[in-house]
Write a protein that holds these residues in place. Structure first.
Motif, PDB file in Angstrom:
ATOM      1  N   ASN A   1       0.858  -1.178   0.000  1.00 50.46           N
ATOM      2  CA  ASN A   1       0.000   0.000   0.000  1.00 50.46           C
ATOM      3  C   ASN A   1       0.903   1.240   0.000  1.00 50.46           C
ATOM      4  O   ASN A   1       1.711   1.413   0.912  1.00 50.46           O
ATOM      5  CB  ASN A   1      -0.891   0.032   1.241  1.00 50.46           C
ATOM      6  CG  ASN A   1      -1.949  -1.055   1.221  1.00 50.46           C
ATOM      7  OD1 ASN A   1      -2.470  -1.406   0.166  1.00 50.46           O
ATOM      8  ND2 ASN A   1      -2.260  -1.608   2.379  1.00 50.46           N
ATOM      9  N   VAL A   2       0.755   2.079  -1.011  1.00 50.44           N
ATOM     10  CA  VAL A   2       1.630   3.253  -1.072  1.00 50.44           C
ATOM     11  C   VAL A   2       1.031   4.369  -0.212  1.00 50.44           C
ATOM     12  O   VAL A   2      -0.081   4.850  -0.457  1.00 50.44           O
ATOM     13  CB  VAL A   2       1.864   3.723  -2.522  1.00 50.44           C
ATOM     14  CG1 VAL A   2       2.764   4.957  -2.537  1.00 50.44           C
ATOM     15  CG2 VAL A   2       2.500   2.598  -3.345  1.00 50.44           C
ATOM     16  N   SER A   3       1.783   4.718   0.824  1.00 48.33           N
ATOM     17  CA  SER A   3       1.375   5.766   1.759  1.00 48.33           C
ATOM     18  C   SER A   3       2.248   6.995   1.482  1.00 48.33           C
ATOM     19  O   SER A   3       2.462   7.363   0.317  1.00 48.33           O
ATOM     20  CB  SER A   3       1.523   5.228   3.191  1.00 48.33           C
ATOM     21  OG  SER A   3       1.111   6.187   4.123  1.00 48.33           O
ATOM     22  N   SER A   4       2.785   7.596   2.519  1.00 50.44           N
ATOM     23  CA  SER A   4       3.615   8.795   2.367  1.00 50.44           C
ATOM     24  C   SER A   4       4.256   9.093   3.718  1.00 50.44           C
ATOM     25  O   SER A   4       3.720   8.694   4.766  1.00 50.44           O
ATOM     26  CB  SER A   4       2.725   9.980   1.958  1.00 50.44           C
ATOM     27  OG  SER A   4       3.407  11.210   2.137  1.00 50.44           O
ATOM     28  N   THR A   5       5.370   9.831   3.708  1.00 50.30           N
ATOM     29  CA  THR A   5       5.935  10.257   4.994  1.00 50.30           C
ATOM     30  C   THR A   5       4.983  11.226   5.702  1.00 50.30           C
ATOM     31  O   THR A   5       5.083  11.425   6.904  1.00 50.30           O
ATOM     32  CB  THR A   5       7.311  10.931   4.812  1.00 50.30           C
ATOM     33  OG1 THR A   5       7.217  11.880   3.746  1.00 50.30           O
ATOM     34  CG2 THR A   5       8.394   9.926   4.506  1.00 50.30           C
ATOM     35  N   LEU A   6       4.031  11.799   4.946  1.00 52.57           N
ATOM     36  CA  LEU A   6       3.042  12.671   5.609  1.00 52.57           C
ATOM     37  C   LEU A   6       2.088  11.860   6.479  1.00 52.57           C
ATOM     38  O   LEU A   6       1.287  12.437   7.219  1.00 52.57           O
ATOM     39  CB  LEU A   6       2.269  13.494   4.581  1.00 52.57           C
ATOM     40  CG  LEU A   6       3.050  14.636   3.942  1.00 52.57           C
ATOM     41  CD1 LEU A   6       2.142  15.466   3.048  1.00 52.57           C
ATOM     42  CD2 LEU A   6       3.706  15.536   4.993  1.00 52.57           C
ATOM     43  N   ALA A   7       2.181  10.529   6.401  1.00 53.43           N
ATOM     44  CA  ALA A   7       1.419   9.687   7.332  1.00 53.43           C
ATOM     45  C   ALA A   7       1.801   9.991   8.778  1.00 53.43           C
ATOM     46  O   ALA A   7       1.009   9.779   9.695  1.00 53.43           O
ATOM     47  CB  ALA A   7       1.692   8.211   7.042  1.00 53.43           C
ATOM     48  N   PHE A   8       3.022  10.500   8.970  1.00 52.05           N
ATOM     49  CA  PHE A   8       3.526  10.716  10.330  1.00 52.05           C
ATOM     50  C   PHE A   8       3.336  12.150  10.801  1.00 52.05           C
ATOM     51  O   PHE A   8       3.670  12.476  11.928  1.00 52.05           O
ATOM     52  CB  PHE A   8       5.025  10.355  10.377  1.00 52.05           C
ATOM     53  CG  PHE A   8       5.303   9.005   9.793  1.00 52.05           C
ATOM     54  CD1 PHE A   8       4.873   7.856  10.449  1.00 52.05           C
ATOM     55  CD2 PHE A   8       5.948   8.869   8.568  1.00 52.05           C
ATOM     56  CE1 PHE A   8       5.091   6.604   9.896  1.00 52.05           C
ATOM     57  CE2 PHE A   8       6.168   7.629   8.016  1.00 52.05           C
ATOM     58  CZ  PHE A   8       5.739   6.488   8.681  1.00 52.05           C
ATOM     59  N   ALA A   9       2.833  13.010   9.915  1.00 51.89           N
ATOM     60  CA  ALA A   9       2.773  14.439  10.257  1.00 51.89           C
ATOM     61  C   ALA A   9       1.484  15.064   9.745  1.00 51.89           C
ATOM     62  O   ALA A   9       1.206  14.998   8.550  1.00 51.89           O
ATOM     63  CB  ALA A   9       3.960  15.160   9.624  1.00 51.89           C
ATOM     64  N   PRO A  10       0.720  15.677  10.644  1.00 56.63           N
ATOM     65  CA  PRO A  10      -0.433  16.425  10.141  1.00 56.63           C
ATOM     66  C   PRO A  10       0.078  17.610   9.333  1.00 56.63           C
ATOM     67  O   PRO A  10       1.041  18.264   9.733  1.00 56.63           O
ATOM     68  CB  PRO A  10      -1.129  16.898  11.426  1.00 56.63           C
ATOM     69  CG  PRO A  10      -0.057  16.898  12.464  1.00 56.63           C
ATOM     70  CD  PRO A  10       0.930  15.849  12.081  1.00 56.63           C
ATOM     71  N   MET A  11      -0.509  17.857   8.182  1.00 53.67           N
ATOM     72  CA  MET A  11       0.042  18.881   7.278  1.00 53.67           C
ATOM     73  C   MET A  11      -1.014  19.918   6.945  1.00 53.67           C
ATOM     74  O   MET A  11      -1.908  19.657   6.129  1.00 53.67           O
ATOM     75  CB  MET A  11       0.528  18.171   6.004  1.00 53.67           C
ATOM     76  CG  MET A  11       1.163  19.069   4.989  1.00 53.67           C
ATOM     77  SD  MET A  11       2.867  19.433   5.407  1.00 53.67           S
ATOM     78  CE  MET A  11       3.358  20.433   4.019  1.00 53.67           C
ATOM     79  N   PRO A  12      -0.930  21.096   7.564  1.00 52.13           N
ATOM     80  CA  PRO A  12      -1.880  22.156   7.196  1.00 52.13           C
ATOM     81  C   PRO A  12      -1.813  22.417   5.688  1.00 52.13           C
ATOM     82  O   PRO A  12      -0.741  22.374   5.093  1.00 52.13           O
ATOM     83  CB  PRO A  12      -1.376  23.363   7.997  1.00 52.13           C
ATOM     84  CG  PRO A  12      -0.621  22.771   9.137  1.00 52.13           C
ATOM     85  CD  PRO A  12       0.010  21.511   8.617  1.00 52.13           C
TER      86      PRO A  12
END
Ligand SMILES: NC(=O)c1ccc[n+]([C@@H]2O[C@H](COP(=O)([O-])OP(=O)(O)OC[C@H]3O[C@@H](n4cnc5c(N)ncnc54)[C@H](OP(=O)(O)O)[C@@H]3O)[C@@H](O)[C@H]2O)c1
Length: 260
Positions: A133-144
């Motif tokens: 499943n392709v996720s992202s490093t933004l999985a670890f950080a809420p991003m406004p």
């Protein structure tokens, strides 16, 4: 004379560009017969034809009910050894300024389609098979300004980790692949606003995925040392600090057909 064994098959969504195309090429080079999924017929056929003989194009919009159904049927009919749930989109801008349809489109593709295909694949999976499943490093950080997108990727990583544990005893490997910023055609960060040193190529991401696929160890695979450091910092720092560091000046909203 015995007939030659048929090659293992892999289905990759979002295969006509970027990370999906690079992963499909790497899998094909490893001996997999690829079934590639995307919406744009021409670009999809160009990629599949470029892989050589024995690969298949499946034109489908997996964000739509009808497209999902066609891909699910393919997964039920064909014993795929690998499914790569790669297709994903993002819309940027303050949540309340972006049309709700953009948020819904992200949820449909990044979450609902991914869960639907994962379910069809795992129902038929055999020991040795693998789901990526392709996720992202933004999985670890809420991003406004990427709030829904980063939340969908947190979903994908959490979901993949649970599946990794559930499927381990069955001998089926589940990986949540987390690329960081990657230079793909549709990327706004292809421009000058991101230092080149922070960008990976899709081929670098695919190489990391292939190494992890051979090892079959980690539930979450982060592409590259810099991205791993980013993820470690995002997981360690206070949430408010992460938000302050990641918040950027709001830009004009960009609708949800921009994978990132
Ligand atoms: N690039 C990055 O910086 C980055 C970073 C972290 C994570 N990711 C993740 O990596 C994945 C791939 O991103 P990318 O940057 O490589 O994307 P990309 O280069 O824009 O390619 C997206 C692919 O998905 C296909 N696609 C889009 N919507 C689809 C749909 N509804 N049904 C079927 N196929 C669809 C596109 O083909 P058609 O338009 O022909 O359908 C294309 O083949 C995404 O999940 C993304 O969130 C990317």
């Amino acid at each position: 004379m015995t007939a030659p064994a048929s090659p293992p098959r892999a289905l990759v969504t979002g295969v006509s560009e970027g990370i999906g195309r690079a992963v499909a090429r790497a899998l094909a080079a490893d001996g997999y017969a690829i079934t590639g999924v995307a919406r744009s017929e021409d670009r999809l056929h160009a990629v599949i034809d470029g892989l050589g003989p024995g690969h298949t194009a499946l034109v489908a919009d997996v964000a739509s009910e009808e497209g999902r159904k066609r891909v699910v049927q393919a997964v039920q009919r064909t014993p795929f050894a690998v499914l790569v749930n790669n297709a994903g989109i993002a819309s940027t801008g303050p949540f309340a300024d972006v049309p709700l349809g953009s948020a819904a489109a992200m949820l449909d593709l990044n979450c609902y389609a991914l869960v639907t295909l994962a379910h069809a694949f795992l129902a038929a999976a055999r020991p040795g098979d693998a789901l990526v499943n392709v996720s992202s490093t933004l999985a670890f950080a809420p991003m406004p300004n990427l709030s829904v997108y980063s939340a969908t990727k947190a979903f994908v990583t959490s979901f993949s980790e649970s599946l990794w544990h559930e499927q381990k005893a069955r001998g089926v490997y589940v990986m949540g692949l987390c690329p960081g910023m990657t230079a793909t055609a549709s990327q706004p960060h292809n421009g000058n606003d991101v230092p080149a040193a922070l960008l990976q190529t899709p081929e670098q991401v695919a190489a990391v995925a292939m190494t992890a696929l051979r090892r079959r160890a980690q539930p979450t695979v982060i592409s590259g040392t810099k991205n791993a450091l980013f993820a470690a910092a995002a997981r360690t720092l206070p949430r408010r600090t992460v938000l302050r560091l990641l918040a950027t000046e709001p830009k004009p909203p960009v609708a949800a057909d921009t994978p990132r």
